[in-house]
Design a protein around this motif. Structure first.
Motif, short mmCIF file in Angstrom:
data_model
loop_
_atom_site.label_atom_id
_atom_site.label_comp_id
_atom_site.label_asym_id
_atom_site.label_seq_id
_atom_site.Cartn_x
_atom_site.Cartn_y
_atom_site.Cartn_z
N ASN A 342 47.57 85.05 75.93
CA ASN A 342 46.50 85.05 74.86
C ASN A 342 46.69 86.01 73.85
OD1 ASN A 342 43.77 84.15 73.89
ND2 ASN A 342 43.38 86.28 74.47
N LEU A 343 47.31 87.12 74.25
CA LEU A 343 47.51 88.14 73.11
C LEU A 343 48.67 87.87 72.21
CD1 LEU A 343 47.25 91.23 72.25
CD2 LEU A 343 49.05 91.96 74.15
N ILE A 344 50.07 87.55 72.96
CA ILE A 344 51.12 86.98 72.15
C ILE A 344 50.55 85.78 71.26
CG2 ILE A 344 53.36 85.99 72.39
CD1 ILE A 344 53.38 87.44 75.07
N THR A 345 49.95 84.82 71.64
CA THR A 345 49.65 83.57 70.84
C THR A 345 48.76 83.96 69.64
OG1 THR A 345 48.43 82.78 72.52
CG2 THR A 345 50.62 82.13 72.52
N GLY A 348 50.47 84.58 66.78
CA GLY A 348 51.17 83.64 66.25
C GLY A 348 52.53 83.54 66.92
N PHE A 349 53.09 84.34 67.83
CA PHE A 349 54.23 84.47 68.41
C PHE A 349 54.63 83.51 69.57
CE2 PHE A 349 54.27 88.35 66.00
CZ PHE A 349 55.63 88.97 66.11
N GLN A 350 55.78 83.14 69.62
CA GLN A 350 56.40 82.30 70.56
C GLN A 350 56.48 82.98 71.69
OE1 GLN A 350 60.63 81.83 70.70
NE2 GLN A 350 60.40 79.53 70.59
N ALA A 351 56.00 82.64 73.09
CA ALA A 351 56.07 83.13 74.40
C ALA A 351 57.12 82.49 75.19
CB ALA A 351 54.81 82.98 75.18
N ASN A 352 58.23 83.61 75.61
CA ASN A 352 59.43 82.90 76.42
C ASN A 352 59.40 83.71 77.72
OD1 ASN A 352 60.07 81.50 74.07
ND2 ASN A 352 61.55 83.42 73.39
N VAL A 353 59.15 82.96 78.71
CA VAL A 353 58.94 83.52 80.19
C VAL A 353 59.85 83.35 81.04
CG1 VAL A 353 56.99 83.90 81.99
CG2 VAL A 353 56.42 83.08 79.53
N ASP A 366 51.49 76.00 84.36
CA ASP A 366 50.02 76.14 84.40
C ASP A 366 49.38 76.74 83.24
OD1 ASP A 366 50.10 74.32 86.53
OD2 ASP A 366 49.80 75.88 88.10
N ALA A 367 49.95 78.13 83.17
CA ALA A 367 49.40 78.98 82.18
C ALA A 367 49.66 78.30 80.80
CB ALA A 367 50.18 80.35 82.27
N PHE A 368 50.66 77.80 80.36
CA PHE A 368 50.96 77.28 79.10
C PHE A 368 50.06 76.10 78.79
CE2 PHE A 368 55.64 78.63 78.78
CZ PHE A 368 55.41 79.58 77.93
N ALA A 369 49.82 75.13 80.04
CA ALA A 369 48.86 73.97 79.79
C ALA A 369 47.54 74.57 79.41
CB ALA A 369 48.82 73.40 81.10
N LYS A 370 47.09 75.60 79.87
CA LYS A 370 45.62 76.03 79.45
C LYS A 370 45.47 76.71 78.10
CE LYS A 370 44.62 77.29 84.36
NZ LYS A 370 44.86 78.45 85.48
N LEU A 371 46.43 76.90 77.32
CA LEU A 371 46.28 77.14 76.03
C LEU A 371 45.75 76.42 75.23
CD1 LEU A 371 49.93 78.90 75.36
CD2 LEU A 371 47.75 80.38 75.98
N GLU A 374 46.06 75.32 69.03
CA GLU A 374 46.77 76.20 68.08
C GLU A 374 47.65 77.25 68.71
OE1 GLU A 374 42.68 77.82 68.74
OE2 GLU A 374 43.48 75.72 68.69
N GLN A 375 47.56 77.44 69.92
CA GLN A 375 48.50 78.45 70.70
C GLN A 375 49.34 78.00 71.50
OE1 GLN A 375 44.18 80.86 70.92
NE2 GLN A 375 45.83 82.02 71.78
N SER A 376 49.33 76.67 71.27
CA SER A 376 50.27 75.85 72.42
C SER A 376 51.85 75.70 72.07
CB SER A 376 49.59 74.38 72.73
OG SER A 376 49.85 73.51 71.19
N ALA A 377 52.46 75.18 72.93
CA ALA A 377 53.92 74.93 72.57
C ALA A 377 54.04 73.97 71.38
CB ALA A 377 54.54 74.54 73.88
N ASN A 378 53.30 73.08 71.35
CA ASN A 378 53.20 72.17 70.12
C ASN A 378 53.33 72.79 68.85
OD1 ASN A 378 53.06 69.94 72.00
ND2 ASN A 378 50.73 69.91 71.75
N VAL A 379 52.89 74.07 68.70
CA VAL A 379 52.74 74.65 67.47
C VAL A 379 53.80 76.01 67.62
CG1 VAL A 379 51.30 76.41 65.99
CG2 VAL A 379 50.46 74.30 67.17
N LEU A 380 53.78 76.59 68.59
CA LEU A 380 54.73 77.83 68.74
C LEU A 380 55.97 77.79 69.54
CD1 LEU A 380 51.62 80.26 69.31
CD2 LEU A 380 52.95 79.65 67.19
#
Length: 549
Positions: A342-345, A348-353, A366-371, A374-380
């Motif tokens: 939540n902080l990273i996105t 507007g930053f991409q999260a690489n886990v 599961d964590a990505f699915a809950k974003l 506007e903070q999802s992988a479709n955007v970031l």
């Protein structure tokens, strides 16, 4: 006041135009066997025309010679020309430090490992600490973890700290344990383990978070050491044909240095930096915003969810097949991962886990699915780094969520001698599963994870195509159904890797208006025998229209 001056300096960096305005004649490289991707399809050509740092066109020599009558002409002498290669997951500072320290990679006996350490210590008497990386007990006869006593025999007055090849375990002598205050009474830290013998004494091997107990005692790098390490790494990559690299975890001090080096035009490869999610000054870096410079980008953050398979730190849904009381280690709880994402996105930053085990991969998916959208992988364009062991039901979820699989082909060929023992046959179906990922239209960004593996990208290309090690073993390949074809592999090391760093409009292929980043190599990677792919030699490396190797 110092921070204010630094932020003002940062603003100057962002607004500086680092692209040379000096004009030159167009350059025509001809007599090559050229390959690139255009609209996702592989195309061939025999000449490339570029001006300053930008591609004008590729095609036939006759056509391009007419297009640029006044040009510098270079005979490629029949070499193969490829887009510059991207390593989508490496550790740049770690690579440089590895080049400065004792290298234990690939040594297949404990005796020779110890001899190498002793020789290095004797040759570097001025060093306060003896440091190195690369030991792998799986290659030794007994396949057992080493002990502090083995080091104490010849290095007792100076502390010794040696990282395992995967970076998820470390080996210390008694002096290092003493400085760290580690005794039989020391409890395992959260997310880590202190290996102890039958008497409860620490053996000298520390796993994951426990490594910090020793590492916190090592004197910090000074600015000169840090800069030297980066310069060594850049030079090493250019010799190997790497023109772009994704740096998986950049701490605040290295972040500042990279910005300064970019300002001074001292970064010769295109560097996509992932801010270290464990750095206490992460939010300070996030607040400074995205960095978008010709040779340096910061718009992503690297997080960890678990450890590594070799040290049994990867988090599994069921116990290890060769350790029935152990499911590995989750380094980040579900709640903490959600907070971090939540902080990273929000910035507007991409999260690489980082996720290696099937439990860790599921946790991250599961964590990505809950974003929110506007903070999802479709955007970031979020990524899972490694995606090594994935439950079969979870593989389609990568595509459903638009998660990029950042995978390292040589991990499969390095791990094949122990992965079956750790996982059993059923779980291997979702392990290092490149073909299954592609069948579900998952985008793969390929890298090496240097210095865990060697940085040479042609070792990764060979591993992806053959599923064999550098001795071309096993015959037919390990789990051969997961092989990639050559075009898929080259895309993963070029245009798809560029996409995973928001750089596809500038690099990754040699289409008109993109940067003239390319390499000349001595073998045609699309026609040479697959077993020879790891023998390909880089003849020239060009970045931004300049030959750098």
């Amino acid at each position: 006041m110092r921070m204010t001056k630094w932020i003002l300096g940062f603003a100057l960096i962002i607004t500086s135009n680092l692209v040379s305005t000096v004009q030159a004649l167009p350059t025509l490289i001809h007599n090559v066997k050229g390959y690139t991707f255009a609209d996702g399809e592989l195309v061939e050509f025999d000449s490339l025309l570029f001006e300053n740092d930008t591609v004008i066109a590729y095609g036939s020599h006759d056509e391009l010679a007419k297009q640029a009558k006044a040009s510098i002409s270079i005979d490629g002498k029949g070499a193969t020309l490829l887009p510059g290669l991207t390593d989508a997951h490496g550790h740049v500072l770690g690579l440089g430090l590895n080049l400065m320290r004792v290298d234990l990679r690939g040594i297949d006996s404990l005796e020779q490992t110890l001899q190498t350490i002793e020789d290095y210590a004797k040759a570097n008497t001025e060093l306060r600490w003896i440091q190195g990386r690369g030991w792998n007990q799986v290659l030794w006869a007994k396949k057992e973890f080493p002990t502090k006593q083995m080091l104490d025999r010849f290095i007792s007055e100076r502390p010794v700290w040696l990282s395992r090849i995967d970076g998820h375990a470390g080996w210390a002598n008694s002096k290092a344990l003493e400085l760290a205050g580690i005794t039989k009474d020391t409890a395992d830290p959260a997310g880590g383990k202190i290996i102890k013998d039958e008497q409860g004494e620490p053996t000298g091997v520390l796993i994951d978070a426990a490594m910090e107990l020793v590492e916190n005692q090592i004197p910090e790098l000074n600015q000169m050491e840090r800069r030297t390490a980066l310069e060594l790494a850049f030079d090493h990559m250019l010799k190997l044909g790497i023109t772009s690299v994704h740096d998986a975890g950049v701490d605040f001090d290295t972040y500042k240095l990279m910005l300064e080096m970019a300002k001074q035009q001292q970064i010769p490869v295109r560097l996509y930096g992932m801010l270290s999610g464990s750095d206490p000054r992460l939010e300070t870096m996030l607040k400074l915003g995205k960095v978008e410079l010709p040779f340096l980008k910061f718009r992503s953050v690297k997080l960890y969810s678990d450890g590594a398979l070799g040290s049994r730190g990867a988090a599994l849904l069921a116990p290890y097949s060769d350790d029935p009381d152990n499911k590995g280690l989750l380094l980040t709880t579900e709640k903490k991962l959600a907070e971090d994402l939540n902080l990273i996105t929000q910035y507007g930053f991409q999260a690489n886990v980082h996720a290696i085990g099937d439990a860790a991969n599921r946790l991250v998916l599961d964590a990505f699915a809950k974003l929110p959208e506007e903070q999802s992988a479709n955007v970031l364009r979020h990524r899972i780094e490694h995606a090594q062991v994935v439950a079969l039901d979870d593989i389609p979820r990568f595509a459903e969520l638009n998660i990029i699989a950042s995978m390292q082909p040589t991990h499969a060929t390095s791990d094949m001698n122990m992965a079956g023992d750790r996982l059993g046959n059923e779980r291997l179906k979702g392990a290092y599963a490149w073909r299954k990922m592609r069948e579900h239209n998952v985008l793969i960004a390929a890298g090496s994870d240097f210095p865990v593996e060697l940085a040479n990208p042609f070792l990764g290309i060979h591993a992806a195509v053959t599923r064999q090690n550098s001795e071309n073993q096993p015959e037919g390949g390990w789990l051969p159904g997961e092989k990639l074809d050559r075009a898929e592999t080259m895309k993963a090391f070029t245009i798809d890797a560029a996409y995973s760093a928001f750089w596809e409009d500038e690099v990754g292929s040699l289409e008109a208006s993109k940067k003239a980043d390319f390499i000349l190599v001595d073998k045609d990677v699309f026609t040479v025998e697959a077993e020879q792919l790891d023998d390909v030699q880089v003849l020239q490396t060009w970045v931004g229209g300049k030959r750098l190797n």
